[in-house]
Design an enzyme around this catalytic site. Structure first.
Site, mmCIF file in Angstrom:
data_model
loop_
_atom_site.group_PDB
_atom_site.id
_atom_site.type_symbol
_atom_site.label_atom_id
_atom_site.label_comp_id
_atom_site.label_asym_id
_atom_site.label_seq_id
_atom_site.Cartn_x
_atom_site.Cartn_y
_atom_site.Cartn_z
ATOM 1 N N ARG A 1 22.755 41.313 -48.436
ATOM 2 C CA ARG A 1 22.232 41.944 -47.221
ATOM 3 C C ARG A 1 20.704 41.924 -47.320
ATOM 4 O O ARG A 1 20.146 42.045 -48.409
ATOM 5 C CB ARG A 1 22.776 43.362 -47.055
ATOM 6 C CG ARG A 1 22.315 44.404 -48.092
ATOM 7 C CD ARG A 1 20.968 44.964 -47.825
ATOM 8 N NE ARG A 1 20.475 45.865 -48.833
ATOM 9 C CZ ARG A 1 19.775 45.506 -49.913
ATOM 10 N NH1 ARG A 1 19.530 44.234 -50.175
ATOM 11 N NH2 ARG A 1 19.318 46.435 -50.749
ATOM 12 N N HIS B 1 26.510 43.744 -49.554
ATOM 13 C CA HIS B 1 26.498 42.386 -50.101
ATOM 14 C C HIS B 1 27.936 41.853 -50.118
ATOM 15 O O HIS B 1 28.890 42.627 -50.241
ATOM 16 C CB HIS B 1 26.021 42.375 -51.560
ATOM 17 C CG HIS B 1 24.672 42.978 -51.802
ATOM 18 N ND1 HIS B 1 23.526 42.451 -51.277
ATOM 19 C CD2 HIS B 1 24.285 44.048 -52.549
ATOM 20 C CE1 HIS B 1 22.482 43.163 -51.685
ATOM 21 N NE2 HIS B 1 22.915 44.148 -52.449
ATOM 22 N N CYS C 1 23.247 46.992 -58.135
ATOM 23 C CA CYS C 1 24.495 47.009 -57.367
ATOM 24 C C CYS C 1 25.268 45.714 -57.531
ATOM 25 O O CYS C 1 26.479 45.725 -57.776
ATOM 26 C CB CYS C 1 24.194 47.274 -55.897
ATOM 27 S SG CYS C 1 22.930 46.201 -55.210
ATOM 28 N N ASN C 2 24.591 44.574 -57.419
ATOM 29 C CA ASN C 2 25.289 43.286 -57.545
ATOM 30 C C ASN C 2 25.880 43.113 -58.928
ATOM 31 O O ASN C 2 27.033 42.685 -59.074
ATOM 32 C CB ASN C 2 24.322 42.136 -57.236
ATOM 33 C CG ASN C 2 24.108 41.965 -55.747
ATOM 34 O OD1 ASN C 2 25.070 41.852 -54.984
ATOM 35 N ND2 ASN C 2 22.852 41.943 -55.323
ATOM 36 N N GLY D 1 23.283 36.352 -63.008
ATOM 37 C CA GLY D 1 24.144 35.916 -64.119
ATOM 38 C C GLY D 1 23.653 36.491 -65.439
ATOM 39 O O GLY D 1 24.397 37.218 -66.131
#
Lengths: 334, 334
Positions: free
Chosen positions: B166, B217, B138-139, B192
């Site tokens: 979160r 998040h 997701c990030n 990254g």
């Protein structure tokens, strides 16, 4: 002996009062109280003289002795430390100006309440002899300590920081959020310009979010140095800088909760963490670029600053001597 | 019709199953179930065929029909979407390789589980015809969407980001912290390098903290562009990019809680926010520098990516057509 009065007896005021009592060159004349609560009971227990801002009857009704009014307090002191909520300090300034006293304000007030803003390590000399001095907020104090140290050694070209702010102090049951991340809609946030009131030459842009925790703020700080450094150089610098503490995830100091627990385990003064805490493992240095996480105990980081500010406005000693005295009495490592 | 099986029926699996059912070019053969719980009850209620990973007796004991084993499921489908917890996916790969099927994995697995990592907008074509594709976390999905958009228009020189994560999903009662900020002791964080599996040419360094909230998040993203832009340019770009949603603090969408409440009020699919949400008021652009806050709904942002990945591995259509079909069926705006 510098006679000190405290106006406002909340999170900061109660700590500054206790800290003043520990200084051999200061005398705590007393503190003002506004409404009856457990903090007032603790102050009475400690035999701190209490001066009522308004009606003294609610205190008498609860068996609390009152030594006089705010006027009586201001007449007896040489320095007043205003620890009231924001906007009250600037209103009080008009009162303080009627007395032959110096006044110290907190960072909730806007810059211009003071003749200078103040972080001891960064600009003690600016406050020497000043009549009105503003100790900056907890976040600004933490950022200023770190940036000043790096700036002194390597030069700081610019700084970009994200402040992950605790939502409420530990005793505050009225403030949220309890399940949300809340970005500061003011972008850039006010913290960058506030750092510039202490370190005017640093190019800094900040933004901030509030998160559901009470213990400490955490800053994600990105710094571009004027000259390159190694990770070892920066660790060495922080290791020797007062009021900056290197902490290690390896020792399981891997959260704000662990830091505050360690403050208890070490029996630190008031179980507070007055150092800005920088995580060893999270320090990233590559060429001119430094990235770090630091934690700031919002309730206490400005306490030593207030003590140093009292000495600066009274011109009783220089920066190194004051910081050293304050550190010694509050159990901070030089 | 592409016959699709889902292995793993948790937060992602249950959503991908529902999403597959909405596609006119896909057929949901069924999902695997591992233990009896409320998700299985809901799946049975929706008449989704259930294939037991291990012992089927606990399901039968609870009145749940079982259509077969995982082997039976894999024999009937052309694409399997593995939505198991991390490390299980890579273990399952050895199983999937015994069948003439394509496999899609989630971002919990390491890069090399897939022949490519995948974010539809950024690199759909890379997945065309591949046997194993990894939809990133997701990030990484949220960062890749934003960076790809900016990179396409202005070129991205570098990115520095702090991820404010979160702590737990909404239904997870076993995970902390409940009152602490927990920095990721791995610095730089893995996010990254994970963005580089999708956008290999972007210089990106990230760090991360975990905070006590369950909803979304938030990323604090600092981007240096190759060519200067104005705030209006960047707003205009985001306004027209699919799966990026500009949100406004003025409309009181000023927290992750407000965003998720709005997802309910708009009756969005599954009450999810599959767009990466960028706050208008927090967007700061000055010359080549862009700073922004974005929110990522960890439970759902990868759902449309999984649907597009199915089409890409089966080579049934190109990027634009797939994104458009997926968006239409899931109620996302093109």
């Amino acid at each position: 002996m510098i006679k000190v009065g405290i106006v406002g007896y909340g999170t900061i005021g109660k700590r500054v009062a206790d800290a003043v009592k520990l200084q051999d060159d200061m005398e705590l004349v007393g503190v003002t109280v506004n409404s009856f609560n457990y903090r007032v009971l603790a102050a009475a227990h400690k035999k701190i003289p209490l001066f009522a801002i308004a009606d003294k009857q609610p205190f008498l009704d609860n068996g609390i002795k009152i030594a006089g009014t705010m006027h009586d307090l201001l007449e007896q002191c040489k320095v007043v430390v205003d620890c009231t909520p924001k906007k009250v300090g600037v209103a009080n300034k008009a009162v303080y100006q009627n007395y032959p006293i110096k006044a110290i304000y907190q960072g909730g007030e806007k810059e211009h309440v003071g003749d200078t803003s103040f972080v001891a390590q960064a600009n003690y000399d600016k406050a020497l002899g000043k009549k009105h001095v503003r100790v900056v907020s907890c976040n600004t104090t933490g950022l200023s300590r770190t940036l000043h140290a790096l700036d002194k050694m390597f030069g700081v070209e610019s700084c970009r920081a994200t402040l992950i702010r605790r939502a409420a102090d530990s005793n505050d049951t009225d403030t949220g959020p309890i399940n949300a991340i809340v970005p500061d809609m003011k972008m850039p946030s006010h913290h960058g310009p506030d750092v510039n009131t202490v370190l005017p030459h640093i190019n800094i842009v900040t933004n901030a979010v509030i998160v559901p925790t009470t213990l400490m703020h955490v800053h994600a700080v990105q710094i571009y140095l004027k000259s390159p450094a190694s990770r070892e150089d920066v660790l060495e610098l922080f290791k020797h800088e007062p009021r900056i503490r290197l902490i290690s995830g390896k020792a399981k100091l891997d959260s704000t909760a662990a830091i505050m627990e360690e403050a208890k385990d070490l029996n630190l003064w008031h179980h507070d963490m007055m150092d800005v805490c920088i995580w060893d493992e999270c320090l990233y240095v590559k060429g001119n670029e430094v990235s770090l996480f630091q934690a700031v105990h919002q309730e206490s980081i400005v306490v030593p600053e207030n003590i140093d500010a009292i000495r600066a406005v009274m011109e009783v000693c220089g920066k190194e001597e004051s910081i050293s005295k304050t550190n010694k009495t509050l159990g901070l490592v030089d």
